[in-house]
Design a protein around this motif. Sequence first.
Motif, PDB file in Angstrom:
ATOM      1  N   GLN A  56     -10.351   6.980   3.779  1.00 56.90           N
ATOM      2  CA  GLN A  56     -11.371   6.872   2.730  1.00 56.90           C
ATOM      3  C   GLN A  56     -11.074   7.825   1.576  1.00 56.90           C
ATOM      4  O   GLN A  56     -11.280   7.499   0.410  1.00 56.90           O
ATOM      5  CB  GLN A  56     -12.760   7.158   3.303  1.00 56.90           C
ATOM      6  N   HIS A  57     -10.577   9.017   1.909  1.00 61.81           N
ATOM      7  CA  HIS A  57     -10.212   9.986   0.874  1.00 61.81           C
ATOM      8  C   HIS A  57      -9.080   9.434   0.007  1.00 61.81           C
ATOM      9  O   HIS A  57      -9.120   9.547  -1.230  1.00 61.81           O
ATOM     10  CB  HIS A  57      -9.793  11.291   1.534  1.00 61.81           C
ATOM     11  N   LEU A  58      -8.067   8.843   0.628  1.00 57.20           N
ATOM     12  CA  LEU A  58      -6.958   8.265  -0.128  1.00 57.20           C
ATOM     13  C   LEU A  58      -7.429   7.117  -1.021  1.00 57.20           C
ATOM     14  O   LEU A  58      -6.967   6.976  -2.159  1.00 57.20           O
ATOM     15  CB  LEU A  58      -5.872   7.762   0.816  1.00 57.20           C
ATOM     16  N   LYS A  59      -8.353   6.326  -0.499  1.00 56.21           N
ATOM     17  CA  LYS A  59      -8.865   5.201  -1.281  1.00 56.21           C
ATOM     18  C   LYS A  59      -9.652   5.701  -2.491  1.00 56.21           C
ATOM     19  O   LYS A  59      -9.522   5.168  -3.596  1.00 56.21           O
ATOM     20  CB  LYS A  59      -9.740   4.324  -0.396  1.00 56.21           C
ATOM     21  N   ARG A  60     -10.469   6.741  -2.289  1.00 54.23           N
ATOM     22  CA  ARG A  60     -11.254   7.296  -3.403  1.00 54.23           C
ATOM     23  C   ARG A  60     -10.382   7.985  -4.438  1.00 54.23           C
ATOM     24  O   ARG A  60     -10.707   7.990  -5.618  1.00 54.23           O
ATOM     25  CB  ARG A  60     -12.296   8.288  -2.877  1.00 54.23           C
ATOM     26  N   GLN A  61      -9.279   8.597  -3.991  1.00 53.49           N
ATOM     27  CA  GLN A  61      -8.379   9.291  -4.917  1.00 53.49           C
ATOM     28  C   GLN A  61      -7.764   8.333  -5.921  1.00 53.49           C
ATOM     29  O   GLN A  61      -7.618   8.673  -7.084  1.00 53.49           O
ATOM     30  CB  GLN A  61      -7.257   9.992  -4.143  1.00 53.49           C
ATOM     31  N   GLY A  62      -7.386   7.147  -5.466  1.00 52.79           N
ATOM     32  CA  GLY A  62      -6.788   6.169  -6.357  1.00 52.79           C
ATOM     33  C   GLY A  62      -5.386   6.515  -6.811  1.00 52.79           C
ATOM     34  O   GLY A  62      -4.950   6.101  -7.874  1.00 52.79           O
ATOM     35  N   ARG A  63      -4.648   7.272  -6.008  1.00 61.33           N
ATOM     36  CA  ARG A  63      -3.294   7.666  -6.391  1.00 61.33           C
ATOM     37  C   ARG A  63      -2.294   6.535  -6.221  1.00 61.33           C
ATOM     38  O   ARG A  63      -1.285   6.499  -6.900  1.00 61.33           O
ATOM     39  CB  ARG A  63      -2.844   8.865  -5.567  1.00 61.33           C
ATOM     40  N   PHE A  64      -2.534   5.650  -5.267  1.00 62.62           N
ATOM     41  CA  PHE A  64      -1.659   4.488  -5.139  1.00 62.62           C
ATOM     42  C   PHE A  64      -2.508   3.256  -4.888  1.00 62.62           C
ATOM     43  O   PHE A  64      -3.599   3.327  -4.354  1.00 62.62           O
ATOM     44  CB  PHE A  64      -0.609   4.669  -4.032  1.00 62.62           C
ATOM     45  N   GLU A  65      -1.994   2.141  -5.333  1.00 64.72           N
ATOM     46  CA  GLU A  65      -2.722   0.887  -5.226  1.00 64.72           C
ATOM     47  C   GLU A  65      -2.099   0.027  -4.137  1.00 64.72           C
ATOM     48  O   GLU A  65      -0.905   0.126  -3.862  1.00 64.72           O
ATOM     49  CB  GLU A  65      -2.664   0.131  -6.549  1.00 64.72           C
ATOM     50  N   ILE A  66      -2.907  -0.823  -3.552  1.00 71.32           N
ATOM     51  CA  ILE A  66      -2.393  -1.767  -2.576  1.00 71.32           C
ATOM     52  C   ILE A  66      -1.705  -2.897  -3.346  1.00 71.32           C
ATOM     53  O   ILE A  66      -2.294  -3.468  -4.264  1.00 71.32           O
ATOM     54  CB  ILE A  66      -3.527  -2.309  -1.680  1.00 71.32           C
ATOM     55  N   PRO A  67      -0.458  -3.232  -2.999  1.00 74.84           N
ATOM     56  CA  PRO A  67       0.250  -4.297  -3.714  1.00 74.84           C
ATOM     57  C   PRO A  67      -0.402  -5.664  -3.510  1.00 74.84           C
ATOM     58  O   PRO A  67      -1.177  -5.868  -2.572  1.00 74.84           O
ATOM     59  CB  PRO A  67       1.648  -4.282  -3.101  1.00 74.84           C
ATOM     60  N   LYS A  68      -0.046  -6.593  -4.363  1.00 72.17           N
ATOM     61  CA  LYS A  68      -0.626  -7.936  -4.284  1.00 72.17           C
ATOM     62  C   LYS A  68      -0.222  -8.660  -3.007  1.00 72.17           C
ATOM     63  O   LYS A  68      -0.980  -9.457  -2.464  1.00 72.17           O
ATOM     64  CB  LYS A  68      -0.182  -8.764  -5.489  1.00 72.17           C
ATOM     65  N   TRP A  69       0.968  -8.373  -2.494  1.00 79.84           N
ATOM     66  CA  TRP A  69       1.474  -9.056  -1.318  1.00 79.84           C
ATOM     67  C   TRP A  69       0.976  -8.456  -0.016  1.00 79.84           C
ATOM     68  O   TRP A  69       1.342  -8.927   1.061  1.00 79.84           O
ATOM     69  CB  TRP A  69       2.999  -9.056  -1.316  1.00 79.84           C
ATOM     70  N   ALA A  70       0.130  -7.442  -0.067  1.00 79.18           N
ATOM     71  CA  ALA A  70      -0.292  -6.739   1.144  1.00 79.18           C
ATOM     72  C   ALA A  70      -1.172  -7.602   2.050  1.00 79.18           C
ATOM     73  O   ALA A  70      -1.259  -7.336   3.250  1.00 79.18           O
ATOM     74  CB  ALA A  70      -1.034  -5.460   0.782  1.00 79.18           C
ATOM     75  N   ASP A  71      -1.814  -8.628   1.523  1.00 70.71           N
ATOM     76  CA  ASP A  71      -2.682  -9.450   2.364  1.00 70.71           C
ATOM     77  C   ASP A  71      -1.910 -10.506   3.152  1.00 70.71           C
ATOM     78  O   ASP A  71      -2.444 -11.093   4.087  1.00 70.71           O
ATOM     79  CB  ASP A  71      -3.776 -10.113   1.527  1.00 70.71           C
ATOM     80  N   VAL A  72      -0.654 -10.752   2.809  1.00 69.71           N
ATOM     81  CA  VAL A  72       0.119 -11.762   3.534  1.00 69.71           C
ATOM     82  C   VAL A  72       1.287 -11.180   4.317  1.00 69.71           C
ATOM     83  O   VAL A  72       1.915 -11.880   5.096  1.00 69.71           O
ATOM     84  CB  VAL A  72       0.657 -12.842   2.562  1.00 69.71           C
ATOM     85  N   VAL A  73       1.601  -9.909   4.132  1.00 71.10           N
ATOM     86  CA  VAL A  73       2.763  -9.314   4.786  1.00 71.10           C
ATOM     87  C   VAL A  73       2.410  -8.866   6.206  1.00 71.10           C
ATOM     88  O   VAL A  73       1.286  -8.474   6.488  1.00 71.10           O
ATOM     89  CB  VAL A  73       3.302  -8.127   3.951  1.00 71.10           C
ATOM     90  N   LYS A  74       3.388  -8.979   7.109  1.00 72.82           N
ATOM     91  CA  LYS A  74       3.220  -8.491   8.469  1.00 72.82           C
ATOM     92  C   LYS A  74       3.682  -7.037   8.524  1.00 72.82           C
ATOM     93  O   LYS A  74       4.474  -6.599   7.699  1.00 72.82           O
ATOM     94  CB  LYS A  74       4.061  -9.313   9.449  1.00 72.82           C
ATOM     95  N   THR A  75       3.193  -6.270   9.494  1.00 75.39           N
ATOM     96  CA  THR A  75       3.589  -4.881   9.610  1.00 75.39           C
ATOM     97  C   THR A  75       4.891  -4.706  10.381  1.00 75.39           C
ATOM     98  O   THR A  75       5.508  -3.657  10.317  1.00 75.39           O
ATOM     99  CB  THR A  75       2.488  -4.049  10.283  1.00 75.39           C
ATOM    100  N   SER A  76       5.320  -5.713  11.134  1.00 70.19           N
ATOM    101  CA  SER A  76       6.626  -5.689  11.794  1.00 70.19           C
ATOM    102  C   SER A  76       7.032  -7.118  12.105  1.00 70.19           C
ATOM    103  O   SER A  76       6.210  -8.039  12.073  1.00 70.19           O
ATOM    104  CB  SER A  76       6.590  -4.846  13.068  1.00 70.19           C
ATOM    105  N   LYS A  77       8.295  -7.303  12.438  1.00 67.36           N
ATOM    106  CA  LYS A  77       8.754  -8.660  12.694  1.00 67.36           C
ATOM    107  C   LYS A  77       8.279  -9.187  14.035  1.00 67.36           C
ATOM    108  O   LYS A  77       8.343 -10.376  14.294  1.00 67.36           O
ATOM    109  CB  LYS A  77      10.267  -8.753  12.589  1.00 67.36           C
ATOM    110  N   SER A  78       7.766  -8.303  14.893  1.00 69.03           N
ATOM    111  CA  SER A  78       7.245  -8.755  16.185  1.00 69.03           C
ATOM    112  C   SER A  78       5.789  -9.212  16.098  1.00 69.03           C
ATOM    113  O   SER A  78       5.250  -9.711  17.071  1.00 69.03           O
ATOM    114  CB  SER A  78       7.376  -7.641  17.218  1.00 69.03           C
ATOM    115  N   LYS A  79       5.154  -9.028  14.948  1.00 69.34           N
ATOM    116  CA  LYS A  79       3.765  -9.467  14.763  1.00 69.34           C
ATOM    117  C   LYS A  79       3.729 -10.904  14.258  1.00 69.34           C
ATOM    118  O   LYS A  79       4.637 -11.355  13.568  1.00 69.34           O
ATOM    119  CB  LYS A  79       3.050  -8.563  13.748  1.00 69.34           C
ATOM    120  N   GLU A  80       2.642 -11.599  14.588  1.00 76.52           N
ATOM    121  CA  GLU A  80       2.497 -12.970  14.120  1.00 76.52           C
ATOM    122  C   GLU A  80       1.643 -13.065  12.860  1.00 76.52           C
ATOM    123  O   GLU A  80       1.864 -13.926  12.021  1.00 76.52           O
ATOM    124  CB  GLU A  80       1.870 -13.840  15.209  1.00 76.52           C
ATOM    125  N   LEU A  81       0.642 -12.186  12.732  1.00 84.38           N
ATOM    126  CA  LEU A  81      -0.302 -12.258  11.617  1.00 84.38           C
ATOM    127  C   LEU A  81      -0.339 -10.939  10.859  1.00 84.38           C
ATOM    128  O   LEU A  81      -0.007  -9.884  11.410  1.00 84.38           O
ATOM    129  CB  LEU A  81      -1.702 -12.583  12.139  1.00 84.38           C
TER     130      LEU A  81
END
Length: 125
Positions: A56-81
């Motif tokens: 929450q602190h990082l989100k309030r700081q606003g130092r970095f933004e979530i990229p546009k592709w973050a809602d469709v990218v997987k966190t590893s190749k072993s994940k499905e969603l």
Amino acid sequence: FGSRLRRPGPASRRSRATPPRRAMAQQFYDAHFREGVTVKTVKDVEADKFIAAFAQHLKRQGRFEIPKWADVVKTSKSKELPPSDPDWLYVRTAAMVRKVYIRGGMGVGAFRKVYGGQQRRGTCT
């Protein structure tokens, strides 16, 4: 040769003064995390509570933004969603910051071991 192996005695060591700490930040975290326990380091706080608060602190700081592709990218190749939490990048960053603080010197290989998973390549019989 023997003089190189000796350590300097306690009289030769310099004493270092600790810098003053911010009382306001400590009061906030002391009241938020545990009752009756003074928080001095990250190790004094439970992991899930620290990660949620720091995300929450990082989100309030606003130092970095979530990229546009973050809602469709997987966190590893072993994940499905992709992750279901829209703020998953802040949570992952907070968890990584905590791990680096507690166990300094972690590299890419250590994070790969922590956050990675087993890749299933089908059946091999």
